[in-house]
Write a protein that holds these residues in place. Structure first.
Motif, mmCIF file in Angstrom:
data_model
loop_
_atom_site.group_PDB
_atom_site.id
_atom_site.type_symbol
_atom_site.label_atom_id
_atom_site.label_comp_id
_atom_site.label_asym_id
_atom_site.label_seq_id
_atom_site.Cartn_x
_atom_site.Cartn_y
_atom_site.Cartn_z
ATOM 1 N N MET A 182 26.652 27.775 27.643
ATOM 2 C CA MET A 182 28.047 27.403 27.730
ATOM 3 C C MET A 182 28.321 26.668 29.040
ATOM 4 S SD MET A 182 31.168 29.879 27.056
ATOM 5 C CE MET A 182 32.771 29.219 26.797
ATOM 6 N N TYR A 183 27.789 27.175 30.123
ATOM 7 C CA TYR A 183 28.033 26.502 31.398
ATOM 8 C C TYR A 183 27.405 25.110 31.403
ATOM 9 C CZ TYR A 183 28.180 24.992 36.124
ATOM 10 O OH TYR A 183 28.386 24.213 37.221
ATOM 11 N N GLU A 184 26.216 24.985 30.834
ATOM 12 C CA GLU A 184 25.569 23.666 30.760
ATOM 13 C C GLU A 184 26.507 22.634 30.130
ATOM 14 O OE1 GLU A 184 22.227 22.315 31.093
ATOM 15 O OE2 GLU A 184 21.400 24.033 32.185
ATOM 16 N N MET A 185 27.300 23.090 29.176
ATOM 17 C CA MET A 185 28.196 22.190 28.463
ATOM 18 C C MET A 185 29.573 22.089 29.109
ATOM 19 S SD MET A 185 26.488 20.913 25.981
ATOM 20 C CE MET A 185 25.208 20.829 27.217
ATOM 21 N N PHE A 186 29.932 23.122 29.851
ATOM 22 C CA PHE A 186 31.284 23.190 30.412
ATOM 23 C C PHE A 186 31.379 22.516 31.777
ATOM 24 C CE2 PHE A 186 34.597 25.712 32.743
ATOM 25 C CZ PHE A 186 35.689 25.225 32.039
ATOM 26 N N MET A 187 30.254 22.385 32.444
ATOM 27 C CA MET A 187 30.265 22.005 33.858
ATOM 28 C C MET A 187 30.923 20.660 34.146
ATOM 29 S SD MET A 187 26.137 21.565 34.196
ATOM 30 C CE MET A 187 26.109 21.408 35.973
ATOM 31 N N GLY A 188 30.948 19.771 33.193
ATOM 32 C CA GLY A 188 31.605 18.487 33.452
ATOM 33 C C GLY A 188 31.310 17.507 32.342
ATOM 34 N N ALA A 189 31.697 16.265 32.563
ATOM 35 C CA ALA A 189 31.478 15.227 31.553
ATOM 36 C C ALA A 189 29.982 15.101 31.281
ATOM 37 C CB ALA A 189 32.053 13.908 32.018
ATOM 38 N N PHE A 190 29.638 15.120 29.998
ATOM 39 C CA PHE A 190 28.230 15.172 29.591
ATOM 40 C C PHE A 190 27.409 13.984 30.081
ATOM 41 C CE2 PHE A 190 24.895 14.365 26.351
ATOM 42 C CZ PHE A 190 24.168 15.533 26.542
ATOM 43 N N ASP A 191 28.019 12.810 30.144
ATOM 44 C CA ASP A 191 27.230 11.621 30.471
ATOM 45 C C ASP A 191 27.182 11.335 31.970
ATOM 46 O OD1 ASP A 191 29.821 10.883 30.775
ATOM 47 O OD2 ASP A 191 29.700 9.049 29.599
ATOM 48 N N ALA A 220 37.200 24.306 27.006
ATOM 49 C CA ALA A 220 38.487 24.591 27.657
ATOM 50 C C ALA A 220 39.541 24.953 26.622
ATOM 51 C CB ALA A 220 38.936 23.387 28.476
ATOM 52 N N THR A 221 39.497 24.286 25.459
ATOM 53 C CA THR A 221 40.457 24.573 24.391
ATOM 54 C C THR A 221 40.308 26.013 23.898
ATOM 55 O OG1 THR A 221 40.354 22.262 23.713
ATOM 56 C CG2 THR A 221 41.259 23.819 22.119
ATOM 57 N N LYS A 265 40.839 21.446 15.140
ATOM 58 C CA LYS A 265 40.800 19.990 15.208
ATOM 59 C C LYS A 265 40.193 19.515 16.530
ATOM 60 C CE LYS A 265 43.806 15.929 15.012
ATOM 61 N NZ LYS A 265 45.181 15.437 14.831
ATOM 62 N N LYS A 266 40.720 20.048 17.604
ATOM 63 C CA LYS A 266 40.281 19.598 18.933
ATOM 64 C C LYS A 266 38.798 19.908 19.166
ATOM 65 C CE LYS A 266 40.946 18.538 23.419
ATOM 66 N NZ LYS A 266 40.767 17.123 23.755
ATOM 67 N N VAL A 267 38.380 21.113 18.832
ATOM 68 C CA VAL A 267 36.987 21.503 19.063
ATOM 69 C C VAL A 267 36.060 20.675 18.164
ATOM 70 C CG1 VAL A 267 35.316 23.394 18.848
ATOM 71 C CG2 VAL A 267 37.556 23.830 19.854
ATOM 72 N N SER A 268 36.435 20.512 16.899
ATOM 73 C CA SER A 268 35.610 19.729 15.965
ATOM 74 C C SER A 268 35.441 18.299 16.474
ATOM 75 C CB SER A 268 36.252 19.687 14.579
ATOM 76 O OG SER A 268 36.401 20.987 14.064
ATOM 77 N N GLN A 269 36.533 17.692 16.888
ATOM 78 C CA GLN A 269 36.468 16.304 17.330
ATOM 79 C C GLN A 269 35.758 16.166 18.668
ATOM 80 O OE1 GLN A 269 40.570 15.002 17.158
ATOM 81 N NE2 GLN A 269 40.414 14.478 14.985
ATOM 82 N N ASP A 270 36.001 17.105 19.562
ATOM 83 C CA ASP A 270 35.370 17.012 20.880
ATOM 84 C C ASP A 270 33.855 17.179 20.809
ATOM 85 O OD1 ASP A 270 37.694 16.445 22.134
ATOM 86 O OD2 ASP A 270 37.879 18.320 23.249
ATOM 87 N N TYR A 271 33.379 18.064 19.943
ATOM 88 C CA TYR A 271 31.922 18.211 19.781
ATOM 89 C C TYR A 271 31.303 16.871 19.374
ATOM 90 C CZ TYR A 271 31.867 23.413 19.863
ATOM 91 O OH TYR A 271 31.942 24.727 20.218
ATOM 92 N N GLU A 272 31.945 16.203 18.424
ATOM 93 C CA GLU A 272 31.399 14.933 17.933
ATOM 94 C C GLU A 272 31.357 13.870 19.024
ATOM 95 O OE1 GLU A 272 29.954 14.460 15.036
ATOM 96 O OE2 GLU A 272 30.410 16.537 14.502
ATOM 97 N N ALA A 273 32.356 13.926 19.922
ATOM 98 C CA ALA A 273 32.440 12.920 20.985
ATOM 99 C C ALA A 273 31.672 13.368 22.227
ATOM 100 C CB ALA A 273 33.897 12.649 21.326
#
Length: 804
Positions: free
Chosen positions: A608-617, A678-679, A662-670
RNA sequence: GCGGGCGUGGCGGAAUUGGCAGACGCGCUAGACUUAGGAUCUAGUGUCAUUGACGUGGGGGUUCAAGUCCCUUCGCCCGCACCA
């Protein structure tokens, strides 16, 4: 209801075992469902083990893979080992242990580390590039390339690393240093196997238009391929029957060519060595150049150096002027023709060179001030002092001069690429043997396919042979063989392939990893290709990613695969830095080991932290405090088991719940994992404020959270009496109509400054909103005694009252 | 030099793409519970000021409205490079 404490290590072990026992994440080859192929770059199993950078990419696509399974796709998410390579070989040399033993040990360590983090890899499809059953097909592809004229041996100047004692591909040289050992690279002549990637330059360029790669990657590949249009022009050598051919992107400036420059490696030097009066000086210059890398030779601010060839002159084909020829290291034999016409008036490098050597500078394109600097504008300039070209704009002049040269048989239009052929040979032990035999009568003869794999012979010494020869050269029994064609005594090629070979096609082998008769069965390839989503590091953009696209396009051309491109979508993750913001490295002492994180906070919190720490790119510094925060959130999610009340979603949670889906589904894809998490955190905060959660709300939450934190959510699902595995249940859907709030709070501004807020029904009309806004106590204070110029109402957003 | 990107609290970062800057998390402060707290819970937390002002590297502009668009400038990162 009271629940036991959240014992993450027990829970994680338990579900990892169940997933493995039930083969929950194995892809099916039944072809009856839509497929989805997720790929991460398979790791090089180094002795140092996994670092926290690896899981960033792995977790990101694990989330996508898990979501796709819940969306009812047949998902392939494989893992393997890119296990040939120098560090292992160097370790083997230092410790006198066979590289295959080191490799096996490292792989086992890596696999254990990965398994503890709970990735949903299909471990039944593991590949290992050093396995003869695997590299049989790497050799097979090489033979196909050879058969199709794309592999050739050439005596060329190569990058040579005196430390590793190996030749390096140009693409492996970073800042003039060996990419692996960081020692200075020198130039050295050596017979090498080459692959004609340049034959595919245009296809590799064109292919980018049809695929979904992030723009940064496309741009970088385009630049690397470096297509440029121009012309080749022949300059005669005075009193000789020899034409010196140059490539230029500015043939229009031909009248301004006042001298020529050739690369120190240019064959003309040997051709006319007896005519060149200062040949000793020239040869000395060539020797000094040989020690330098391309990077050093072409450094921008470097002082220009060079030697004029005394005794020979070139003739400018448009005006028959005799002009001097120089040799200089800034001209490279590997680009264009290794010779240039110098136009100091309109090329910055030539300008500097001419100034230093007092050579004439002629203005042939007006528009600049060549007293000051070269005028290089290739759009607006108008030709002067150029005979038939006078008065033409640069683009028109280019066309006309090319026609002129073509008619005179003195040149032609050409397209040149920066891309160079791939140096494919390595004088190392730990690589795939090149399956060719040298026969005195038949030349290079491929091994018959039924003799593949050609396996590495057992040896006692892994050290490179004398003069940088492969260790295999010492294995006489193995080297001496017979020619497969004529049966006479012959010798094997002793060079091996580079690490890039095995990694150029591994994603194909995952599709059918145990097939001994084919690289992969055709119907499997048809079903699974192309890879739907490939994530990896930017550092592989111009090496691995380009090489594997090249091989794939070749396999497409010979009918092995049916997709013209290997990867439909390519994304890239940012590097994880140490806590001090610097690159993680042993020497800096800032390396974080994922095992420690899993031990202390659990795999779920770590993921979770690996993904939460900031913008992925984006690159980002590690923070162990941050892991703690994620662990706290999971504790809160766990404790919700004590607060379950009711079955279905309660009315006051309905909109919030659907908005979260909606937000989680869309954010995962992006790949906006940080805001998705955060949501869910916000949602849990809201639930805590309300003190209870219904079963449906809870199930929705843990389903959305499952791809990120699969173990804890699986356990909660089980505790709630869920059937089967949560990981294989259905992804929640949102109802768009329920994502809208019945009432909304919007801001009211006066002259652009916030002065209050109003609560309005979603369907309120403009007049009503205006009225409410003007009625606000604080707003009244600010408009009192002033004239209302206009009122701007943006539905559902804001009201701005402009007063004077 | 060319190409790409970045600059927002003490820190990591949000901001529906022009519409309430600072979501979420870390850290910090106070309180509750506790023998204890590096556990948990509650409240607070951009800066300055007792109504308000100022705030997204700096300066200018467009707009009712700018972190977001335009011009300019500074700093940093990545890639490529005497590529003819």
């Amino acid at each position: 209801m009271s629940v036991p404490e959240y014992n993450y290590s027990e829970i994680e072990k338990k579900w990892q075992k169940i997933w493995a026992d039930e083969k929950a994440f194995c892809a099916s080859d039944s072809f009856d469902k839509p497929k989805y192929y997720c790929l991460i770059e398979f790791p090089y199993p180094s002795g140092a083990g996994l670092h926290v950078g690896h899981p960033r990419s792995n977790t990101a696509l694990d989330i996508i893979s898990r979501k796709r399974r819940m969306e009812r796709y047949n998902v392939l998410y494989p893992i393997g080992w890119d296990a040939f390579g120098l560090p292992t070989e160097n370790y083997a040399i230092d410790n006198n242990i066979h590289p295959s033993i080191v490799t096996e040990k490292n792989i086992n360590h890596f696999r254990e580390q990965l398994q503890r983090i709970g990735f949903s890899f299909d471990y039944s499809r593991e590949v290992n590039t050093t396995d003869p059953k695997y590299y049989k097909w790497t050799q097979w592809i090489f033979l196909k390339l050879f058969e199709n004229g794309l592999a050739y041996k050439d005596k060329i100047n190569i990058n040579y690393c005196p430390s590793c004692k190996v030749g390096l591909a140009n693409e492996e040289v970073v800042d003039g240093e060996c990419e692996r050992c960081h020692n200075k690279v020198v130039r050295r002549t050596k017979e090498q196997w080459m692959l004609k990637i340049t034959d595919y330059a245009q296809k590799l360029l064109d292919g980018l238009d049809d695929i979904d790669f992030i723009e940064r990657v496309k741009i970088q590949q385009r630049n690397w391929i470096g297509r440029s249009e121009g012309a080749e022009v022949d300059f005669a050598i005075a009193n000789k029957d020899y034409k010196l051919r140059v490539f230029t992107t500015r043939p229009d400036t031909l009248f301004g060519a006042t001298y020529m420059v050739i690369s120190p490696e240019h064959p003309i030097l040997d051709e006319f060595s007896s005519d060149i009066k200062n040949i000793d000086e020239v040869i000395k210059y060539r020797e000094i150049t040989a020690l330098k890398s391309d990077m050093e030779r072409t450094e921008l601010n470097k002082d220009k150096s060079g030697v004029e060839l005394k005794g020979i002159k070139a003739i400018n084909p448009v005006n028959d002027h005799e002009i001097p020829i120089f040799v200089s290291d800034y001209v490279l034999m590997s680009y264009g023709t290794g010779a240039i016409m110098a136009v100091p008036g309109h090329d910055t490098r030539d300008y500097e060179f001419a100034k230093k050597f007092n050579l004439p500078i002629i203005e042939v394109v007006s528009g600049g001030n060549i007293e000051e600097e070269a005028y290089t504008d290739s759009e607006n300039g108008v030709l002067i002092n150029s005979g038939l070209l006078n008065g033409l704009k640069v683009p028109d002049a280019k066309k006309k001069i090319i026609q002129f040269l073509t008619d005179k048989n003195a040149g032609e239009k050409t397209i040149n690429y920066k891309l160079r052929d791939w140096v494919f040979s390595r004088q190392r032990y730990w690589g795939e043997p090149i399956p060719l035999v040298k026969c005195d009568t038949c030349g290079w003869v491929p091994l018959p396919y039924n003799q593949l794999p050609l396996t590495l012979p057992e040896v006692d010494e892994f050290k490179p042979g004398e003069g940088g020869e492969s260790p295999l050269a010492n294995v006489t029994d193995w080297v001496n063989t017979t020619c497969p064609k004529c049966g006479k005594p012959a010798t094997r090629e002793t060079d091996t392939m580079p690490q890039w070979a095995g990694s150029s096609w591994y994603f194909l082998r995952y599709i059918d990893p145990h097939n001994d008769d084919e690289l992969a069965a055709k119907e499997n390839l048809n079903y699974w290709l192309p890879v739907d989503w490939y994530n990896g590091g930017m550092e592989h953009t111009t090496l691995h990613l380009l090489y594997s696209r090249f091989w794939h396009k070749f396999l497409y051309d010979i009918g092995v695969v049916t997709s013209p491109e290997p990867y439909q979508k390519r994304t890239s993750h940012g590097m994880i830095l140490g806590e001090n913001g610097e690159k993680m490295s042993k020497s800096r002492g800032n390396v974080v080991n994922p095992d420690d994180m899993v031990d202390e906070y659990g795999a779920d919190a770590f993921r979770m932290y690996e993904m939460f720490m900031g913008a992925f790119d984006q690159p980002i510094p590690w923070s162990t405090h941050g892991v703690k925060g994620c662990k706290r959130f999971l504790d809160r999610v766990w404790r919700l088991q004590e607060s379950i009340e009711g079955e279905e979603i309660r009315p006051d949670m309905e909109s919030l719940t659907h908005k979260m889906i909606k937000k989680v589904s869309q954010d995962y894809e992006a790949m906006k994992y940080n805001t998705a998490i955060a949501t869910m955190m916000s949602y849990v905060n809201d639930v805590y404020a309300k003190e209870t959660i219904s079963k449906r709300e809870y199930l929705t939450l843990i389903t959305l959270l499952n791809p990120v934190a699969p173990h804890i959510t699986e356990e909660i699902y089980h505790n709630l009496g869920g059937e089967g595995l949560l990981s294989l249940s259905e992804w929640p859907k949102w109802d768009e109509s329920k994502c809208e709030d019945a009432v909304k709070e919007i801001a009211v501004q006066v002259n652009g400054k916030l002065r209050g807020t109003i609560v309005i029904p979603a369907d309120a009309d403009e007049k009503a909103i205006e009225g409410l806004a003007l009625d606000q106590e604080n707003v009244k204070n600010y408009i009192e005694g002033k004239t209302i110029v206009k009122i701007i109402v943006i539905k559902g957003r804001i009201v701005n009252i402009v007063v004077k």
